[in-house]
Design a protein around this motif. Structure first.
Motif, mmCIF file in Angstrom:
data_model
loop_
_atom_site.group_PDB
_atom_site.id
_atom_site.type_symbol
_atom_site.label_atom_id
_atom_site.label_comp_id
_atom_site.label_asym_id
_atom_site.label_seq_id
_atom_site.Cartn_x
_atom_site.Cartn_y
_atom_site.Cartn_z
ATOM 1 N N LEU A 1 0.828 -1.206 0.000
ATOM 2 C CA LEU A 1 0.000 0.000 0.000
ATOM 3 C C LEU A 1 0.864 1.258 0.000
ATOM 4 C CD1 LEU A 1 -2.845 -1.037 2.451
ATOM 5 C CD2 LEU A 1 -2.855 -1.057 -0.053
ATOM 6 N N PHE A 2 1.951 1.230 0.730
ATOM 7 C CA PHE A 2 2.880 2.368 0.731
ATOM 8 C C PHE A 2 3.468 2.567 -0.670
ATOM 9 C CE2 PHE A 2 7.294 3.837 1.088
ATOM 10 C CZ PHE A 2 7.073 5.107 1.612
ATOM 11 N N VAL A 3 3.877 1.477 -1.293
ATOM 12 C CA VAL A 3 4.475 1.545 -2.628
ATOM 13 C C VAL A 3 3.437 1.990 -3.659
ATOM 14 C CG1 VAL A 3 5.422 0.080 -4.463
ATOM 15 C CG2 VAL A 3 6.307 -0.092 -2.153
ATOM 16 N N ARG A 4 2.208 1.524 -3.507
ATOM 17 C CA ARG A 4 1.140 1.929 -4.427
ATOM 18 C C ARG A 4 0.868 3.429 -4.302
ATOM 19 N NH1 ARG A 4 -4.957 -0.393 -4.972
ATOM 20 N NH2 ARG A 4 -5.184 0.614 -2.977
ATOM 21 N N GLN A 5 0.942 3.944 -3.083
ATOM 22 C CA GLN A 5 0.786 5.392 -2.879
ATOM 23 C C GLN A 5 1.924 6.143 -3.563
ATOM 24 O OE1 GLN A 5 -1.852 6.756 -1.238
ATOM 25 N NE2 GLN A 5 -1.150 8.834 -1.574
ATOM 26 N N LYS A 6 3.131 5.621 -3.414
ATOM 27 C CA LYS A 6 4.297 6.227 -4.065
ATOM 28 C C LYS A 6 4.141 6.191 -5.584
ATOM 29 C CE LYS A 6 9.344 5.770 -4.113
ATOM 30 N NZ LYS A 6 9.643 7.172 -4.038
ATOM 31 N N TYR A 7 3.648 5.088 -6.102
ATOM 32 C CA TYR A 7 3.407 4.969 -7.540
ATOM 33 C C TYR A 7 2.393 6.009 -7.999
ATOM 34 C CZ TYR A 7 1.468 3.232 -11.898
ATOM 35 O OH TYR A 7 1.010 3.142 -13.187
ATOM 36 N N PHE A 8 1.289 6.120 -7.270
ATOM 37 C CA PHE A 8 0.215 7.037 -7.653
ATOM 38 C C PHE A 8 0.704 8.477 -7.658
ATOM 39 C CE2 PHE A 8 -3.582 9.613 -6.881
ATOM 40 C CZ PHE A 8 -4.476 9.075 -7.793
ATOM 41 N N VAL A 9 1.368 8.878 -6.596
ATOM 42 C CA VAL A 9 1.884 10.251 -6.507
ATOM 43 C C VAL A 9 2.967 10.475 -7.557
ATOM 44 C CG1 VAL A 9 3.116 11.870 -5.015
ATOM 45 C CG2 VAL A 9 1.240 10.505 -4.093
ATOM 46 N N GLY A 10 3.814 9.485 -7.771
ATOM 47 C CA GLY A 10 4.852 9.607 -8.792
ATOM 48 C C GLY A 10 4.271 9.739 -10.184
ATOM 49 N N TYR A 11 3.173 9.055 -10.434
ATOM 50 C CA TYR A 11 2.540 9.112 -11.752
ATOM 51 C C TYR A 11 1.939 10.489 -12.022
ATOM 52 C CZ TYR A 11 0.663 6.766 -15.870
ATOM 53 O OH TYR A 11 0.418 6.350 -17.151
ATOM 54 N N LEU A 12 1.556 11.188 -10.965
ATOM 55 C CA LEU A 12 0.977 12.519 -11.134
ATOM 56 C C LEU A 12 2.026 13.528 -11.576
ATOM 57 C CD1 LEU A 12 -1.462 12.727 -8.112
ATOM 58 C CD2 LEU A 12 -1.884 11.890 -10.427
ATOM 59 N N GLY A 13 3.288 13.260 -11.250
ATOM 60 C CA GLY A 13 4.381 14.110 -11.714
ATOM 61 C C GLY A 13 4.829 13.611 -13.075
ATOM 62 N N GLU A 14 6.065 13.231 -13.164
ATOM 63 C CA GLU A 14 6.599 12.626 -14.385
ATOM 64 C C GLU A 14 6.339 11.130 -14.308
ATOM 65 O OE1 GLU A 14 9.117 13.982 -16.705
ATOM 66 O OE2 GLU A 14 8.764 16.027 -16.044
ATOM 67 N N ARG A 15 5.993 10.538 -15.417
ATOM 68 C CA ARG A 15 5.690 9.107 -15.397
ATOM 69 C C ARG A 15 6.896 8.276 -14.998
ATOM 70 N NH1 ARG A 15 1.643 9.113 -20.499
ATOM 71 N NH2 ARG A 15 -0.127 9.851 -19.305
ATOM 72 N N THR A 16 8.096 8.782 -15.235
ATOM 73 C CA THR A 16 9.294 8.035 -14.845
ATOM 74 C C THR A 16 9.436 7.977 -13.327
ATOM 75 O OG1 THR A 16 10.633 10.036 -15.041
ATOM 76 C CG2 THR A 16 10.547 8.583 -16.960
ATOM 77 N N GLN A 17 8.796 8.896 -12.612
ATOM 78 C CA GLN A 17 8.850 8.865 -11.146
ATOM 79 C C GLN A 17 8.041 7.711 -10.571
ATOM 80 O OE1 GLN A 17 7.400 12.703 -9.948
ATOM 81 N NE2 GLN A 17 9.299 13.764 -10.488
ATOM 82 N N SER A 18 7.149 7.152 -11.355
ATOM 83 C CA SER A 18 6.321 6.057 -10.864
ATOM 84 C C SER A 18 6.980 4.689 -11.051
ATOM 85 C CB SER A 18 4.969 6.064 -11.577
ATOM 86 O OG SER A 18 5.138 5.778 -12.954
#
Length: 155
Positions: free
Chosen positions: A85-102
């Protein structure tokens, strides 16, 4: 045994899904003010796609979380579930920035799902070892999974 840890992780995941859905709704209203429509803005597309990607893996996550917890060991499965769940949150927030951040969140999430899957397989194999041969390796499996689960913290 008790399944309270698995239930807690499941309920946290439901709250997280509601958070993701509220972000999609907020971005939709923010883009055109008319309600829930897909206006085609890049910000909306990112939040919508991130929500869809998280939703596609959610049934798999729940299946392996509960199988690993019920068939193998609840505490390591719940710990891995919280990490997911922590990683999924990181993925979601990262995707909102640059897709490479996810990307790191996506790769880390796949590793956690693999761990939960392997826990489930170990629990099933132990069941059949007991059923056919009378050999119970449950304590060994629980010890191994408890020792390995902290390794999930290594990126």
């Amino acid at each position: 045994g008790s399944i309270v840890l698995l239930a807690i992780v499941t309920l946290i995941s439901v709250v997280q899904n509601a958070f993701f859905a509220s972000k999609v709704e907020h971005e939709s209203k923010h883009c055109n003010g008319k309600g829930f429509q897909r206006p085609g803005s890049s910000a909306f597309d990112r939040v919508y796609t991130a929500n869809q990607n998280c939703g596609h893996t959610y049934p798999t996550f729940l299946a392996v979380l509960w199988c690993a917890g019920l068939l193998c060991s609840q505490a390591p499965a719940a710990f891995a579930g919280l990490m997911y769940l922590f990683v999924r949150q990181k993925y979601f927030v990262g995707y909102l920035g640059e897709r490479t951040q996810s990307t790191p969140g996506h790769l880390f999430g796949k590793r956690i799902l693999l761990f939960l899957f392997l826990m489930s397989v170990a629990g099933i194999l132990n069941y059949y070892l007991v059923f056919f041969f009378g050999s119970d390796f449950e304590m060994h499996i629980k010890t191994i999974t408890s020792a390995i689960s902290p390794l999930l913290l290594i990126p």
